[in-house]
Design an enzyme around this catalytic site. Structure first.
Site, PDB file in Angstrom:
ATOM      1  N   CYS A  67      11.454  -0.674   8.847  1.00  0.00           N
ATOM      2  CA  CYS A  67      12.599   0.232   8.827  1.00  0.00           C
ATOM      3  C   CYS A  67      12.364   1.319   9.888  1.00  0.00           C
ATOM      4  O   CYS A  67      11.268   1.427  10.458  1.00  0.00           O
ATOM      5  CB  CYS A  67      12.773   0.853   7.439  1.00  0.00           C
ATOM      6  SG  CYS A  67      11.474   2.033   6.978  1.00  0.00           S
ATOM      7  N   CYS A 107       9.235   3.635   9.105  1.00  0.00           N
ATOM      8  CA  CYS A 107       7.935   2.987   9.337  1.00  0.00           C
ATOM      9  C   CYS A 107       7.706   2.740  10.824  1.00  0.00           C
ATOM     10  O   CYS A 107       6.584   2.895  11.321  1.00  0.00           O
ATOM     11  CB  CYS A 107       7.832   1.688   8.543  1.00  0.00           C
ATOM     12  SG  CYS A 107       7.660   1.957   6.765  1.00  0.00           S
ATOM     13  N   CYS A 139      12.809  -2.796   3.869  1.00  0.00           N
ATOM     14  CA  CYS A 139      11.724  -2.699   4.847  1.00  0.00           C
ATOM     15  C   CYS A 139      10.639  -3.717   4.531  1.00  0.00           C
ATOM     16  O   CYS A 139      10.278  -3.924   3.364  1.00  0.00           O
ATOM     17  CB  CYS A 139      11.131  -1.288   4.838  1.00  0.00           C
ATOM     18  SG  CYS A 139       9.743  -1.073   5.978  1.00  0.00           S
ATOM     19  N   HIS A 161       3.794  -7.642   6.874  1.00  0.00           N
ATOM     20  CA  HIS A 161       3.467  -6.619   5.877  1.00  0.00           C
ATOM     21  C   HIS A 161       1.970  -6.297   5.894  1.00  0.00           C
ATOM     22  O   HIS A 161       1.575  -5.132   5.984  1.00  0.00           O
ATOM     23  CB  HIS A 161       3.902  -7.110   4.489  1.00  0.00           C
ATOM     24  CG  HIS A 161       3.599  -6.163   3.381  1.00  0.00           C
ATOM     25  ND1 HIS A 161       4.528  -5.268   2.896  1.00  0.00           N
ATOM     26  CD2 HIS A 161       2.472  -5.958   2.654  1.00  0.00           C
ATOM     27  CE1 HIS A 161       3.979  -4.562   1.916  1.00  0.00           C
ATOM     28  NE2 HIS A 161       2.722  -4.966   1.755  1.00  0.00           N
ATOM     29  N   GLU A 162       1.138  -7.317   5.792  1.00  0.00           N
ATOM     30  CA  GLU A 162      -0.309  -7.066   5.699  1.00  0.00           C
ATOM     31  C   GLU A 162      -0.876  -6.493   6.994  1.00  0.00           C
ATOM     32  O   GLU A 162      -1.702  -5.581   6.957  1.00  0.00           O
ATOM     33  CB  GLU A 162      -1.058  -8.328   5.277  1.00  0.00           C
ATOM     34  CG  GLU A 162      -0.688  -8.845   3.891  1.00  0.00           C
ATOM     35  CD  GLU A 162      -0.779  -7.820   2.764  1.00  0.00           C
ATOM     36  OE1 GLU A 162      -1.538  -6.828   2.881  1.00  0.00           O
ATOM     37  OE2 GLU A 162      -0.084  -8.006   1.748  1.00  0.00           O
TER      38      GLU A 162
END
EC number: 3.4.-.-
Length: 173
Positions: free
Chosen positions: A165, A168, A146, A130-131
């Site tokens: 997803c 993205c 996602c 994520h980061e």
């Protein structure tokens, strides 16, 4: 593309392994693990008994040898008015950070029948992906599955998957 993991403070080898595997798997990048760094001077906020996340990002950016760098710490982080953060990154920046402090709760909300260690490993993997996604310019996604969806609690972390997803993924590639 090289991503450098910068351990900040004492960090178990399992955390570094999970983070490295997730980043390689999702972004197909090279990953290195930097030598352990001390917690940044002045990062502790005595009034909150927490650490300022921005100072950990600055350290990862300065010390890391990758095009993207992610600090990982076991300390409790906050950002501005938020009570806590699992991680923080600046869009299109080269530094980011995650904290394992609040990812260690044993429950996965009954979503899966996994051991506490497996739940913790999944959360680490999702948060580093994520980061680093933010450093590639990806914003929060409305798709709760996602990895780029916003996760204010571990419950949302547990719901999302480790991967991007389709939307993205198209933005990134």
């Amino acid at each position: 593309m090289l991503v450098d993991i910068v351990p900040i403070g004492d960090l178990p080898a399992q955390v570094k392994r999970e983070a490295s595997a997730a980043l390689r798997g999702v972004y197909e990048c090279d990953v290195t693990v930097h030598e352990e760094q001390s917690i940044p001077d002045g990062a502790f906020d005595h009034s909150r008994s927490q650490y300022r996340a921005e100072q950990f990002i600055e350290l990862a950016s300065r010390i890391g040898s990758g095009e993207k760098n992610i600090g990982i710490t076991a300390e409790d982080l906050y950002y501005r008015r938020r009570n806590y953060v699992f991680g923080l990154a600046y869009l299109n920046g080269n530094g980011s950070v995650i904290s394992t402090y609040r990812l260690q709760t044993s429950s996965d909300g009954g979503l899966k029948s996994k051991s506490p260690d497996a739940v913790f490993a999944d959360r680490i993997r999702k948060e580093v992906v994520h980061e680093i996604g933010h450093t590639f310019g990806l914003e929060h996604c409305d798709n709760s599955k996602c990895v780029m969806s916003f996760s204010p609690t571990v419950r949302e972390v547990d719901v999302k998957e480790e991967n991007l997803c389709g939307s993205c993924n198209r933005l990134l590639y």
